[in-house]
Write an enzyme that holds these catalytic residues in place. Sequence first.
Site, PDB file in Angstrom:
ATOM      1  CG  HIS A   1       2.425   4.916  -1.947  1.00  0.00           C
ATOM      2  ND1 HIS A   1       2.277   5.618  -0.774  1.00  0.00           N
ATOM      3  CD2 HIS A   1       1.570   3.876  -1.876  1.00  0.00           C
ATOM      4  CE1 HIS A   1       1.379   5.018  -0.018  1.00  0.00           C
ATOM      5  NE2 HIS A   1       0.930   3.965  -0.663  1.00  0.00           N
TER       6      HIS A   1
ATOM      7  CE  LYS B   1      23.225  10.160  11.330  1.00  0.00           C
ATOM      8  NZ  LYS B   1      23.270  10.176  12.787  1.00  0.00           N
TER       9      LYS B   1
ATOM     10  N   GLY C   1      -1.767   5.647   4.745  1.00  0.00           N
ATOM     11  CA  GLY C   1      -1.891   5.100   6.099  1.00  0.00           C
ATOM     12  C   GLY C   1      -2.439   3.697   6.000  1.00  0.00           C
TER      13      GLY C   1
ATOM     14  CG  ASP D   1      23.252  12.869  14.881  1.00  0.00           C
ATOM     15  OD1 ASP D   1      23.537  12.893  13.670  1.00  0.00           O
ATOM     16  OD2 ASP D   1      22.524  12.005  15.388  1.00  0.00           O
TER      17      ASP D   1
ATOM     18  CD  GLU E   1       4.798   8.126  -0.918  1.00  0.00           C
ATOM     19  OE1 GLU E   1       4.261   8.518  -1.971  1.00  0.00           O
ATOM     20  OE2 GLU E   1       4.176   7.522  -0.032  1.00  0.00           O
TER      21      GLU E   1
ATOM     22  CB  CYS F   1      -2.395   5.839  -0.605  1.00  0.00           C
ATOM     23  SG  CYS F   1      -2.815   4.128  -0.440  1.00  0.00           S
ATOM     24  CE1 TYR F   2      -7.757   5.943   6.023  1.00  0.00           C
ATOM     25  CE2 TYR F   2      -6.597   7.947   6.676  1.00  0.00           C
ATOM     26  CZ  TYR F   2      -7.617   7.033   6.872  1.00  0.00           C
ATOM     27  OH  TYR F   2      -8.493   7.221   7.897  1.00  0.00           O
TER      28      TYR F   2
END
Length: 530
Positions: free
Chosen positions: A175, A386, A61, A233, A177, A88-89
């Site tokens: 990070h 998506k 964050g 969608d 990710e 991290c945060y």
Amino acid sequence: MKTSERPRHSKILILDFGSQYTQVIARRVRECQVYSEIIRFDTPAAEVAAMQSKGLILSGGPASVYDKGAPQVDPGIFSLGIPILGICYGLMLMAHHLDGRVVFTGRREYGAGVLHMANRSELFDGLGNQLDVWNSHGDEVTALPEGFRVVGTTDGCDFAAVEDPQRKLYGLQFHPEVAHTPRGKEILQNFVYHICHCAMEWTMGSFIEEASARVRKQVGDDKVVLGLSGGVDSSVTAALLHKAIGDQLTCIFVNNGLLRAREEEIVQRVFGENFHIKLKYVDASDRFLSKLRGVTDPEDKRKIIGNEFIRVFEDAIVDLARTDDGASVSNHKFRFLAQGTLYPDVIESVSIGGNPAQVIKSHHNVGGLPDKMHFELVEPVRQLFKDEVRQAGLQLGLPKEIVYRQPFPGPGLAVRILGEVTPERLAILREADTIVQSEMEAADWYYKVWQSFAVLLPVQSVGVMGDQRTYENTIALRIVESQDGMTADWVRIPYELLARISNRICNEVKGVNRVVFDISSKPPSTIEWE
Ligand code: XMP
């Protein structure tokens, strides 16, 4: 998502502290075929416990733990006995609440670094002695909580990876990710499979089965209506609902006269003929075009098209009720309205400074249907990102031309004709657009870009054809790459392909004698021209 909607399989919860990467974490976990869900940072520990996840990830964050109003976690989560990975945060919060020491360094460490392993950790199993990692943080841990030990350091940080294996608490300063941590996915795999003991149960096959069962339970014997646009969608929603409830579903496809060439044929062929979905085709071109006559302001055009769509849709529902039920004119035939709402639309995002901003678009999407029509909503793909919707579409048997098609705006070609929309201009743009699409496909570029299309500029310029002087319109080519449509850049398309498109448009489309290529990024430009 309500607790009652929970899938039965193992799940990881991600507490969102406002990182721009929170959704990326959720997607990485799902790529491990483990279901993940994003929840608010301040969800009470008792609620977290009730959601029965196998592990928690605390996102990064933008805040410092010392900021006034910094998002705080319920410290009760640290004693639930559920494995926790703080990123991290998330790590700072963990250290802060468990009596370690966190300092605000005042400088942000940002960019690539190398993590050196200091102790063996289950988190880094199979990853060797050092790792390329990506940092983006301002706070730093300077003293560990009791029970913790260091497992990795970077040049700038002695506590870059820490753990308390007894309590199954893990923290990463960097990070895992993001793509810039190339082996980050393996770290997340170690966490979800070996530390949290999740099984690989989240597959599109299992999703389709569960979602179908959920829809059947929700709608019972009642009928469902869906506005089918032909976009990804709503198309996947239609295919899924058809699998779940068959003829209880009716789709309404509105031709607003602003579609690409042959779009209505494609939709009727795929859904009506191939899938045998009950499809009501409404050709309302005249209604839309007469409302648009003389209108030149972009916002006015959009408003007119939006309002007219609601009216046409409403009329179509009433009409369906009338034709199917003899004389009765009521929409009560359809208790449910289906929508292709996706997961990013339902996540409550956290804004910087910790004030959670509720960004729930799904209700807006019902956009303007009169209250008297009070439908209940069916949103069978609201759990999906998506890319997952696309996978579900393929699994349900939808063709690639639908599943991987480029986004197309609701107001259609009207926002690609600058100024007034007329049947003549539409015909010119459709022809040019068809050439762009077919050349992009033939050169294998169509599926590599976010969007590629033609825009008609009613700006006349002088040209020459044979011995004749011409004074005709201009077509602008817009070809952009983007992740989500929020930012975009123009694609460096090979000159040969640009030349082919330009030649064909100038030679084949009557009314055009000049083609230009739009080289603006978003921002400051937008993708569409209106
Ligand atoms: P802009 O032009 O705002 O477009 O940069 C961003 C993305 O959104 C699409 N777009 C729309 N989609 N209804 C839609 O469903 C709309 O009114 C609309 N306007 C723009 C656009 O094609 C691009 O992908």
